[in-house]
Design an enzyme around this catalytic site. Structure first.
Site, PDB file in Angstrom:
ATOM      1  N   HIS A   1       0.840  -1.205   0.000  1.00  0.00           N
ATOM      2  CA  HIS A   1       0.000   0.000   0.000  1.00  0.00           C
ATOM      3  C   HIS A   1       0.871   1.250   0.000  1.00  0.00           C
ATOM      4  CE1 HIS A   1      -3.108  -2.930   1.455  1.00  0.00           C
ATOM      5  NE2 HIS A   1      -3.799  -2.246   0.561  1.00  0.00           N
TER       6      HIS A   1
ATOM      7  N   ASP B   1      -8.661  -1.592  -8.140  1.00  0.00           N
ATOM      8  CA  ASP B   1      -7.989  -1.777  -6.850  1.00  0.00           C
ATOM      9  C   ASP B   1      -7.472  -3.201  -6.669  1.00  0.00           C
ATOM     10  OD1 ASP B   1      -7.058  -1.045  -4.327  1.00  0.00           O
ATOM     11  OD2 ASP B   1      -8.943  -1.564  -3.350  1.00  0.00           O
TER      12      ASP B   1
END
Length: 430
Positions: A158, A308
């Site tokens: 991330h 995503d």
């Protein structure tokens, strides 16, 4: 005091301030981890104060960088150390930014770690958003730099490279025939901002970790879409701080912030069942009308959800790297949980989990159902390419799994407990 001494002191101050990241969440070293764990005991007082101070310090940090005091002094710029050959290669890659095989890792190296800024700025220009919305290019670049800086580079997964990858995938989806002929500049603007900021200031741990450690963010957002709410609010803060849309009316700015929030909140994987069911119902009824602004917005939510978690739909060379990175982040969280006797979260125990098991379960119960429905909505060459890569990558991980266990039937039990409504169905391409 000479200019050189002042600059050295300023660099030291900036480096110290940069370590105090927005949200005050860091797990980069054992010392920081210990500090955070100790902080949990008095989270109501200590965390709220430190968060307020961090916001104040970060604002000062950014002010310091652009202060008139330092105007005229050459500020070290990472892009300056790139030679013309590397810049040329990066520009060549941007000419193929709509290619599904776009290698974001290579692009990040060619831009010296500035992939998110370079790619998103290019897409704003490519889609005509700078001209259409009369954006100040300096403010736009400043906004993108702040966004990139607020991703935690120490996170294996991330981080800003993931954000750049999602933004590139979103661009590919925006080009699909059904969308390209229906989307407005407003839709495209929201989509690219949401993609670039969808994991902003991600701490490298998941929501259950924040909840069980009584983190102030979990309390603030009442244990509901904690990370996604934080990403959204952080993005809104940077939009306001940059003044990028200060020339717009207050009503339009508020609408923008709200709709960006809708897009980012849709990426909460715990809400997968709800969104997938709505998507499937619309497709079954055939009632999606992209002339309807609400329907377009819903499709953009689904597109961002796909972007995503599209890593398993990339080529094996790219997908494998992402799989290793996300698993490394999972295992790092598990190591922290073991060290402080917090109870290891599912998929985070490096002693019992493997990359292959995690990826096969992820593909089977989350990725395949979502991309199967997306292919029903947009039955294009890109959709078939993504499903093809997905099948090949799953087969590759099964091969790895067989080598590790001697059996190809093992599937991580964690995924078997998920709601049966999101189990894969027979593909219905129409």
């Amino acid at each position: 005091m000479g200019i050189a001494s002042i600059w050295c002191l300023a660099l030291i101050l900036i480096k110290w301030l940069a370590s105090k990241r927005r949200g005050a969440i860091s797990y980069d070293s054992s010392d920081q981890t210990a500090l955070y764990i100790r902080m949990l005991a008095n989270s109501e007082i200590e965390v709220s104060v430190s968060a307020r101070n961090v916001r104040r310090l970060l604002s000062f940090q950014r002010y310091l960088r652009s202060s008139r005091f330092f105007r005229g002094i050459t500020v070290p710029n990472s892009s300056n150390i790139l030679d013309d050959d590397y810049n040329g290669q990066a520009k060549c890659m941007l000419e193929k930014v709509g290619n599904w095989n776009f290698d974001i890792f290579l692009f990040d190296r060619l831009t010296n770690g500035n992939s998110l800024v370079s790619l998103t700025f290019h897409l704003f220009n490519l889609h005509g958003l700078i001209e259409h919305f009369q954006l100040d290019t300096m403010k736009l670049r400043r906004f993108l730099v702040m966004v990139q800086e607020d991703y935690h580079s120490q996170n294996p997964y991330h981080n800003a490279v993931h954000a750049a990858d999602v933004t590139q995938a979103m661009h590919c989806y925006l080009k699909e025939p059904k969308l390209s002929k229906s989307l407005t500049p407003w839709d495209i603007l929201l989509s690219l901002i949401a993609a670039a900021t969808h994991d902003l200031d991600h701490p490298g741990v998941n929501q259950p970790f924040l909840i069980k450690t009584n983190h102030y963010l979990a309390t603030l957002y009442k244990n509901t879409s904690v990370l996604e709410n934080h990403h959204w609010r952080s993005a809104v803060g940077l939009l306001r701080e940059s003044g990028l849309f200060a020339h717009m009316s207050l009503e339009n700015r508020q609408l923008m912030e709200s709709q960006i929030g809708d897009l980012i909140l849709a990426t909460d994987i715990s809400q997968q069942n709800e969104y997938l069911s709505m998507f499937r119902s619309h497709l079954d009824r055939g009632d999606l009308c992209l002339e309807n602004a609400n329907h377009r917005h819903f499709i953009l939510q689904m597109a961002l959800k796909c972007a995503d978690i599209c890593n398993p739909c990339r080529t094996w060379e790219l997908s494998k790297q992402w799989s290793e990175k996300v698993t490394e982040e999972f295992f790092h969280q598990g190591d922290i949980e073991k060290k402080y006797h917090l109870g290891v979260s599912p998929l985070c125990d490096r002693q019992t989990e493997t990359i292959a098991n995690i990826q096969i379960g992820f593909m089977t119960y989350l990725v395949e159902p979502l991309f199967g429905e997306w292919a029903r909505f947009s039955n294009t060459r890109l959709s078939q390419t993504m499903l093809g890569h997905l099948g090949l990558n799953k087969a590759s991980w099964k091969g790895v799994q067989r080598e590790q266990s001697g059996s190809g039937d093992d599937v991580d039990p964690t995924f078997e407990e998920m709601d049966s409504d999101i189990l894969p169905q027979e593909p219905r391409l129409s």
